[in-house]
Design an enzyme around this catalytic site. Sequence first.
Site, PDB file in Angstrom:
ATOM      1  N   GLU A   1       5.561   2.474  11.054  1.00 12.41           N
ATOM      2  CA  GLU A   1       4.958   3.140  10.024  1.00 12.41           C
ATOM      3  C   GLU A   1       5.080   2.385   8.803  1.00 12.41           C
ATOM      4  OE1 GLU A   1       5.658   7.789  11.212  1.00 12.41           O
ATOM      5  OE2 GLU A   1       6.483   6.808   9.537  1.00 12.41           O
ATOM      6  N   CYS A   2       3.746   2.088   8.090  1.00 12.18           N
ATOM      7  CA  CYS A   2       3.522   1.663   6.671  1.00 12.18           C
ATOM      8  C   CYS A   2       4.339   0.134   6.513  1.00 12.18           C
ATOM      9  CB  CYS A   2       4.218   2.586   5.717  1.00 12.18           C
ATOM     10  SG  CYS A   2       3.535   2.340   3.833  1.00 12.18           S
ATOM     11  N   GLY A   3       5.592   0.267   5.954  1.00 11.81           N
ATOM     12  CA  GLY A   3       6.487  -1.027   5.659  1.00 11.81           C
ATOM     13  C   GLY A   3       6.359  -1.600   7.066  1.00 11.81           C
TER      14      GLY A   3
END
Length: 461
Positions: free
Chosen positions: A331-333
């Site tokens: 997720e994301c990072g």
Amino acid sequence: MTLIIAGERSGVGKTTITLAILAFLAQKQAKVQSFKVGPDYIDPMFHSQVTGRPCRNLDPILTSEAYVQSCFARHCQGADYALIEGVMGLFDGVPFWGVADYASTAHIARLLKLSVILVVDCSRLSGSVAALICGYREFHPQVNLAGVIFNRVGSSRHLTLLQAAIAPLKVTLFGAIYRNDALTLGDRHLGLIPTDEINNLADYFQRLAELAQTSLDWEKLLPLLQCSHSLEQGHQKIDDFEPFPTRPTIAIARDAAFNFYYQDNLDLLQDLGAELIPFSPLHDQSLPARTQGLYLGGGFPEVFAAPLSQNSILRGQLQQKIRQGMPVYAECGGLMYLGKRITDLDQKTYAMVGILTTESVMAKKLTLGYRQATVMLKNTWVPKKQIIHGHEFHRSVLKTLPSEPLFHLKGLLPQDPITAEGWCRPPLHASYLHLHFGTLPDLPRNFIKAVLHFSNACVNL
């Protein structure tokens, strides 16, 4: 009882006051359970550091109203006191499911039938504080405003003026905090600097505990913080999960670069039988032994891009394992880390894992908000065409988008545009979208199924 600490707006100091209350109670060796309204990762880190217990997020958009009730009731069990930190201003939510302030602090207060203490920034107020408090108290009849805490009071004379202003309202004043810039926590582009990067945090909590002891009216406050909720109060019980017979091993990135995780997500994976082993992409040169799957949460890879890039041995191992079919949930990072490169805020570019044919570049504008996601691809994780709700919270953009995106994303307002996002190469899931597994139980189940399938395939080679 139990209380919600709310703000009249963002930035009034409700996090500092919440932490001060938690620090004082923890110093007394009390068992304190904290909660945070909304899709926040960083404030809960501070809560957990103070109390020694995982903070729980209460968000009916990411989960459901029933899940919020269940989560609150379950985690109050065994605690002496409980406290909820609100989000933004008291009534700041979104129009959703016919509720004007859905997912606001006020919505959670109504849902859980709890009282609210309003934190008021008094640095630019005197007599007008009465009108402000009166408006908040009368705005919604189903929100019980138990009283207020004055923050950033300038002097004893200033406090006298404020007390005189609210005297006709007969509103309870639970305390007054004088202006003290030394108590301000540092921040960066996504909010507060996380706890992993702060030195002498114990000293900071000690100062907050002393502040709470001298500045708050504990005779009035303490009875309202006592836990009295039980699972028998009509709240729907959270589903019990039948664990898999084989215990899979999932490595989870946990360091200063990757630390955005909902505790409930980790609990659900463990309830299903997974063994979660932390590792550091910053410092470890190999994955933990017996790793069969990988969980890469969000965080600040852009801040630590240089040391992440320098750890080329681990990056090479990750690339090899993922190409061999090791399941990955990112997720994301985590998505940014799996790309070819990250260009940080200083416009310096660093090599990353390179498993995705894209790279992320830090931008001037923050992307933030709830998203309704429609699943566009047949994949390992969630059924095609299913609609799920998540949250975006990043300041990077991708140079290249997937040719076949996993999600079509849309905000919750009718006029919000539709965007395409998410990489899915089964069994790899990488997206900017933060998801809460509370009402998506098939996602962690399918993750573990993929992990076990990969493990069995490796054994049979």
